[in-house]
Scaffold this active site. Structure first.
Site, short mmCIF file in Angstrom:
data_model
loop_
_atom_site.label_atom_id
_atom_site.label_comp_id
_atom_site.label_asym_id
_atom_site.label_seq_id
_atom_site.Cartn_x
_atom_site.Cartn_y
_atom_site.Cartn_z
N TYR A 149 0.83 -1.20 0.00
CA TYR A 149 0.00 0.00 0.00
C TYR A 149 0.87 1.26 0.00
O TYR A 149 0.62 2.20 -0.76
CB TYR A 149 -0.92 -0.02 1.21
CG TYR A 149 -1.90 1.12 1.27
CD1 TYR A 149 -3.00 1.17 0.41
CD2 TYR A 149 -1.75 2.16 2.20
CE1 TYR A 149 -3.91 2.21 0.46
CE2 TYR A 149 -2.66 3.21 2.25
CZ TYR A 149 -3.73 3.23 1.38
OH TYR A 149 -4.62 4.27 1.44
N LYS A 153 1.02 4.32 -2.89
CA LYS A 153 0.74 5.72 -2.61
C LYS A 153 1.97 6.60 -2.88
O LYS A 153 1.83 7.77 -3.28
CB LYS A 153 0.24 5.89 -1.17
CG LYS A 153 -1.13 5.26 -0.94
CD LYS A 153 -2.20 5.79 -1.91
CE LYS A 153 -3.57 5.24 -1.60
NZ LYS A 153 -4.62 5.78 -2.50
#
Length: 244
Positions: A149, A153
């Site tokens: 994740y 990002k």
């Protein structure tokens, strides 16, 4: 400060729930015409019953070709919010290929695809536009069990900068909003451990997580002409976490 999007059309991905849902509702309140995109038909049906003026599109954004087909006739678009995202918490050593593929396909690949489609429309219109990507503090700092994740990002933040550079000559602004934990259904799963929650909040000067509304207002500002000279910015909405 009053913000109006009268005469503007916005497209919001991941609009069926959480942050995207809240952004969609507020854009309509601010007089925008809104296209709500989600892969879950039931979520769109509920949203449409509450906000009848919206147009809905049901498509899995991880499917490149299906997305192109679904968005090919959307007409004029002035504003884009790339909000759709997924997260699967796995520790390094236990990360699966499926988790990597799924997370990158939605959090990065789909943003490229949707932005190419919508910015192409904006260029042809010749009146500029504004794009906001919903990133995360995870793009700036390392979070335990969030390797994949965090990587997506971080990639999204760099995409924001590159998109701002390439689209600037067309007067299309691109910015990111990077919240801390926002108490959506997805976050409640990822942050169900009270010890983990306490440790995170202890590192935040404000000592609390976001609610969806805390993200909505910065997004509206960046979409509006009040932010007419802001592009390529990564705006933390994190209670001071990344500053300290």
């Amino acid at each position: 400060m009053e913000i109006s999007f009268l005469g503007k059309k916005a497209l919001v991905t991941g609009a069926g729930q959480g942050i995207g849902r809240a952004i969609t509702q507020k854009l309509v309140e601010c007089q925008a015409e809104v296209i709500a995109v989600s892969k879950t038909k039931a979520h769109l049906e509920v949203l449409k019953s509450e906000v009848p003026s919206i147009q809905t599109i049901c498509v899995d954004l991880s499917n490149w070709e299906a997305t192109e087909e679904a968005l090919k006739n959307i007409g004029p678009v002035d504003l884009l919010v790339n909000n759709a995202g997924v997260s699967k918490c796995q520790s390094l050593g236990d990360i699966t290929a499926d988790a990597v593929d799924m997370t990158f396909s939605v959090n990065v690949r789909a943003v490229i695809n949707v932005t190419q489609i919508v910015s192409g429309i904006m260029k042809k219109q010749g009146r500029g536009g504004a794009i906001v990507n919903i990133s995360s503090q995870a793009g700036m700092v390392a979070l335990l069990d969030h390797c994949v994740y965090c990587a997506t990002k971080g990639a999204l933040d760099q995409l924001t900068r590159c998109m701002a550079l390439e689209l600037g000559p067309y007067q299309i602004r691109v910015n990111s909003v990077s919240p801390t934990v926002v108490m959506t259904e997805m976050a409640k799963v990822a942050w169900s451990d009270p010890v983990k929650v306490a440790e995170m909040k202890a590192k935040m000067p404000l000592g609390r997580f976001c609610e969806p509304k805390d993200v909505v207002y910065p997004v509206l500002y960046l979409l509006s002409d009040k932010a007419d000279m802001i592009t390529g910015a990564i705006l933390p909405v994190d209670g001071g976490y990344t500053a300290c």
